[in-house]
Structure formats: structure tokens, C-alpha cells
Design an enzyme around this catalytic site. Structure first.
Site, PDB file in Angstrom:
ATOM      1  N   CYS A   1      -2.105  -3.847   8.475  1.00 30.00           N
ATOM      2  CA  CYS A   1      -1.818  -2.550   8.922  1.00 30.00           C
ATOM      3  C   CYS A   1      -1.284  -2.800  10.308  1.00 30.00           C
ATOM      4  O   CYS A   1      -0.312  -2.193  10.774  1.00 30.00           O
ATOM      5  CB  CYS A   1      -2.897  -1.509   8.950  1.00 30.00           C
ATOM      6  SG  CYS A   1      -3.766  -1.636   7.230  1.00 30.00           S
TER       7      CYS A   1
ATOM      8  N   CYS B   1       0.902  -1.297  -0.100  1.00 28.53           N
ATOM      9  CA  CYS B   1      -0.049   0.056  -0.128  1.00 28.53           C
ATOM     10  C   CYS B   1       0.900   1.160   0.064  1.00 28.53           C
ATOM     11  O   CYS B   1       0.180   2.102  -0.034  1.00 28.53           O
ATOM     12  CB  CYS B   1      -1.025   0.093   1.118  1.00 28.53           C
ATOM     13  SG  CYS B   1       0.203  -0.113   2.804  1.00 28.53           S
TER      14      CYS B   1
HETATM   15 FE1  FES Z   1      -1.620   0.307   4.194  1.00 29.11          FE
HETATM   16 FE2  FES Z   1      -3.289   0.051   6.277  1.00 29.11          FE
HETATM   17  S1  FES Z   1      -3.653   0.167   4.234  1.00 29.11           S
HETATM   18  S2  FES Z   1      -1.080   0.161   6.494  1.00 29.11           S
END
Ligand code: FES
Length: 142
Positions: free
Chosen positions: A103, A34
Site C-alpha cells: 500500500c 487489490c
Molecule cells: Fe490495496 Fe492497501 S490493500 S492499497
């Protein structure tokens, strides 16, 4: 509801948010998938974590996870912080949606990176196995 009260609380009012000028150790990790980044600062005296700060360039779950993680390691011996698992963080947050579990892994890894920095800076020997990043989460990203 998607997020627990605890998650919303730590997301809205993150504990220990900020940077630290005179940190004894800093750990930074990024999530390749991400692109989010988390940095944790530790103040350590006599092997006890006396203060913790974090900044997270990331999603709400990453903010809530790092906030909770800092609370869980504050006042603890360094060796105990090293044992902090993302599962323990998720439990303390009363759960995270499955696709947000990674996360919380970021929080575990940031704490570990900071402890490693402390060991490296102070010439403290450690078992490298403890810092291996393995499949610790069920999201399939790790
Ligand atoms: Fe990247 Fe939560 S979506 S740390």
C-alpha cells in the site's frame, strides 16, 4: 497492536485530502492486485511543490501512506519528491504490517507518476530509468 499510532492518526485525519482544480501535475496509479487507486495532485512553482492533494480509493494503509507522502513532499523541490521511497514513508509511519507494505508502494508510485506528468507537460528531459517500476517492496506483489 497491528497499526502504529502514526498510521491510525493519518488514517483518521488524512492530511491534504481532496482534489485540486488547477493542479500543475496529476499522477494516478492502481494496484493490480487489490484494485485500489491513488491520485496525487501537485501545484508547482519555480520547481518547488507548493501544494499537494490526494484521493485514494483504497484501504486504510493506502490512505495513511498517501497522507504521509503528501506531507513529506510538500514544500520540497520536485527532484526531491522523486527520491521519496516507500521505505521512507513506512518509516515515517512507524511501520506497516508486512502484508500492507504494498500500500505504501502505491504512494511512492503515485508521487513518481505526478512528477513524470509535470516533466512531460513542461518538456523537461529526464532519465526514464528513474520511473521504472521495479521490485521495491518486500510484500512479493511487486
Ligand atoms: Fe490495496 Fe492497501 S490493500 S492499497
Amino acid at each position: 497492536m497491528l497499526y502504529s499510532e502514526k498510521v491510525m492518526d493519518h488514517f483518521r485525519n488524512p492530511r491534504n485530502l481532496g482534489t485540486m482544480e488547477d493542479a500543475d501535475a496529476v499522477g494516478e496509479v492502481g494496484n493490480a492486485k487489490c484494485g485500489d487507486i491513488m491520485r496525487i495532485y501537485l501545484k508547482i512553482k519555480d520547481d518547488i511543490i507548493t501544494d499537494v492533494k490526494f484521493i485514494t480509493f483504497g484501504c486504510g494503509s493506502a490512505i495513511a501512506s498517501s497522507s504521509m507522502a503528501t506531507e513529506m513532499i510538500k514544500g520540497k523541490p520536485v527532484s526531491e519528491a522523486l527520491q521519496l521511497s516507500n521505505k521512507a514513508v513506512v518509516e515515517a509511519l512507524e511501520g506497516l504490517p508486512a502484508h500492507k507494505l504494498h500500500c505504501s508502494v502505491l504512494a511512492e508510485e503515485a508521487v513518481k507518476a505526478a512528477v513524470k506528468d509535470y516533466y512531460d507537460k513542461n518538456g523537461i528531459a529526464y532519465d526514464k530509468e528513474q520511473f521504472k517500476q521495479g521490485p521495491t517492496c518486500a510484500c512479493g506483489d511487486h
